[in-house]
Structure formats: C-alpha cells, structure tokens
Design an enzyme around this catalytic site. Sequence first.
Site, PDB file in Angstrom:
ATOM      1  CB  VAL A  34      -0.922   0.001   1.226  1.00 13.71           C
ATOM      2  CG1 VAL A  34      -1.834   1.222   1.199  1.00 13.71           C
ATOM      3  CG2 VAL A  34      -1.740  -1.285   1.283  1.00 13.71           C
ATOM      4  NE  ARG A  36      -1.870  16.251  -4.567  1.00 13.49           N
ATOM      5  CZ  ARG A  36      -1.363  16.543  -5.761  1.00 13.49           C
ATOM      6  NH1 ARG A  36      -1.959  16.101  -6.862  1.00 13.49           N
ATOM      7  NH2 ARG A  36      -0.266  17.268  -5.866  1.00 13.49           N
ATOM      8  N   GLY A  37      -6.346  12.433  -0.263  1.00  7.52           N
ATOM      9  CA  GLY A  37      -7.396  11.423  -0.164  1.00  7.52           C
ATOM     10  C   GLY A  37      -7.155  10.185  -0.999  1.00  7.52           C
ATOM     11  NE  ARG A  64     -11.120   8.571   4.377  1.00  5.50           N
ATOM     12  CZ  ARG A  64     -11.713   7.857   5.331  1.00  5.50           C
ATOM     13  NH1 ARG A  64     -12.818   7.176   5.048  1.00  5.50           N
ATOM     14  NH2 ARG A  64     -11.240   7.845   6.543  1.00  5.50           N
ATOM     15  CE1 TYR A  86      -2.953   1.418   5.851  1.00  6.58           C
ATOM     16  CE2 TYR A  86      -1.112   1.334   7.385  1.00  6.58           C
ATOM     17  CZ  TYR A  86      -1.593   1.464   6.097  1.00  6.58           C
ATOM     18  OH  TYR A  86      -0.704   1.637   5.055  1.00  6.58           O
ATOM     19  CG  PHE A  93       1.271 -10.492   3.760  1.00  8.00           C
ATOM     20  CD1 PHE A  93       0.297  -9.560   3.412  1.00  8.00           C
ATOM     21  CD2 PHE A  93       1.113 -11.185   4.950  1.00  8.00           C
ATOM     22  CE1 PHE A  93      -0.789  -9.337   4.230  1.00  8.00           C
ATOM     23  CE2 PHE A  93      -0.001 -10.973   5.763  1.00  8.00           C
ATOM     24  CZ  PHE A  93      -0.939 -10.055   5.406  1.00  8.00           C
TER      25      PHE A  93
END
Length: 401
Positions: free
Chosen positions: A85, A94-95, A98, A126, A401
Amino acid sequence: MASTNGVTVRSARADERAEIVRLSEVCFGMRLGPADLEYVGQVFPIERALVAVDGDRIVGHTNDRTMTVTVPGARTVQACGVTSVVVAPTHRRRGILRALYTEQHRRTEAERVPLTIFTASEGTIYGRFGYGPSIVANEISVRGRTAEFRPTTPDPGGVQVASLDEAKVRLPEIYDRWRRLVPGAQARPEGRWQQRFFADAVQNEESSPQFFLIHPDGYAILRRAWHEDKNIATVREVRAVTAEAHAALWRILLSLDLVHTVEATLSDHDPLPYLVTNPRLVRVTGRHDALWTRIMDIPAALTARTYQRDLDLVLSVDDPFRDAGGSFALRVRDGVAECARTDRTPDLELGIDVLGSLYFGGYRAKVFAAANRIQAKDAAVLRAFDEAFTAERDAELGWFF
C-alpha cells in the site's frame, strides 16, 4: 472506477508493473532483486492490483490475495491479505489512500471474505479504516553459549543439520502442520517458499547463506554474520509443532560455536525464558505489531473461531469506515458461537478496530477496557468477554507480506 482530486483509482494493467515497482521502491526505500520481483508476481499477481493515476502517472498502489488463516480452535477462515500500500510522496494529503482503500474494501465485501489483514509499516494510519493490531512479536537477544538449561528442561534430541535440498522437501510439510495449530498463521504459497529458499540461500556481503536445522516436528532457519568482530546468529524462523521440538531446537541454537549473540523473534508466551536457569539472558530488545486485522463480516468472523467459555451478550460495534458495524447477539456454548444482528440493548460497546485486535486472541479485552476503548455493562460482562476471546496458543504471523 473512483476519482478524487483529479486522481482516478482503477485496476492495474500488466504493462504497468515496472512503474508500480519503481513507486514501491521509492516509498519503502529499498530495491527489489530479481527473486523478489518474481515472488511478487507469483504471490500477488498484477491482476489483483489497484492503482491511483494522476494523468499518465501512477501515484498510488495496493494489491491483495486471498489467504487461508488459522483462528482459535485450530479452524481456518479466508482473509484478504493486503500488501504494497503506497502513495507517492508528491501526492500526500489528497485522499488517495482513502480512495484506494474504499475500492479495495468494496471488492472484498463483494467477494464475501470475512477478514482483511496486512503487515503495517506505520502504526498511526490504519485505525481510521477499522484495523487494529492483532499479533505481537518480541525481538530477543541471547548471549551465545551463556544460557544454561534447567535440569527439568527436556533434551529430546532429534535435530539434524539439513541441506538446502532437504529443507525444500521437509520444511513445507512441517510448517503446514504448525500453521494449522497457530492463530494468525497463514497457509504459505509456493512462491513464498521459493523466495525464502532461492533468494536467501547464498552468501552475501553482509551475512552467510541460510542454514537449516530440522527436527521431525519443527525446524529453524538461521544466518550468521560478523559485526564489529562479533558473530551474530539471526534466527529467521523457528516453527515447532510440539514442545519437545521447541526445546530440542533451542538447545542447538543456544550452543552454536563461535557465536556471540543469538537474535530471534518470539511470541509473548514463548517458553524459552523458562527453559533456562537465568531468564534475564533472554533479553527483549524490541516489540512490534506483526499483523493488523479488520473484521469485514462480524457474524461470519465470530462464528468461524472457537471460544474459551460460554457467552450470551449483545455487542455494539462502531465501524467508522464501512457498514460492518451495528448491534450483534453473540451466544457461545461449548466453544461454538452463534452471531446475528439484533435490536436488543447492548451489553458491551467497542470499535471494530478493537474487535480486530481481539480476534486471534493476541490482545486482551480487559486491557482495552482499562484504556476506555471497551465499555461494558458491568464487571461480570467484561470478565466473561475477556476470558472467552483468549486462545490456547499465542497468535503468530506465519509469513510476512
């Protein structure tokens, strides 16, 4: 798919792999070798990846695979294992994260997978997406050949030094028996075994090749390296199906010649400190969260595992990110649970992130209650809930992972 602030989230294309790798290397601060790239492609195929695109540039990425994970009671459940991620450093605030997670979790809900799990690089991000840390790992250090085992410590023997070829054959079978008993441990795909063996089987400038110790019911993987005239043995994995295998492997690991320090990672209640006459020698040098968990479907997740005592209560679960929350009647008899939505008055309130932390038995409800993150109707309800969610074995991450 989704669009936010001029950035579009969509499925990745096969020809974008090199650009995704480049972005991941910048964000994680490391280069991926050929074996790592092959592993990523096998275990997390690009067909599952999502990217955030600003014009013709990829500025965000996430990927996943469905994993089989053990839960308390030696049962298994399917989980969405999320990896890689990243958001470009040029596109913060900047979102984008999300937007990526909204699409990621929408897809997981559509596939009816009850859990989402991942290994987090930061601990502050998170919780707002409903995740809680669910497995703890302790980094330990023992001065080589200084620990004496107690007279009562078993000395079962049976450990052999194995070649790489032997390890390739025997370790997967032992690991599979181990992970079926351990909450939080996942079935390990072939691609991950290949990376473990081939990418790390050779000597490099910093350390030796891997060495393998094998017992019929366990194994250890270690490297050795010289740092400032001291030889350090780094134990990368110890997997023991039985207490006898655990004792046999650690007797060898703590008696290695020419080793100044043995480093390893243990769960909270690993018996190693209690096998030796001086438990202070097993020094905890670090402690971190090894896995984060989000409950996607509360009835499906809670009925998948077993419990340590009977329960009959109503949970009110707050979900700030998706629609998994609500009030749920949880009834447990002889370890087996029934769970369904209800409009009854709740006996206990908590966030879905806290429920994720409790799920594998790695965290205690009474500690969250002391931090005012669980509100119970009375002390008896809290005590029953706390005891029910414990597990017979410590939760451990099977593979990173």
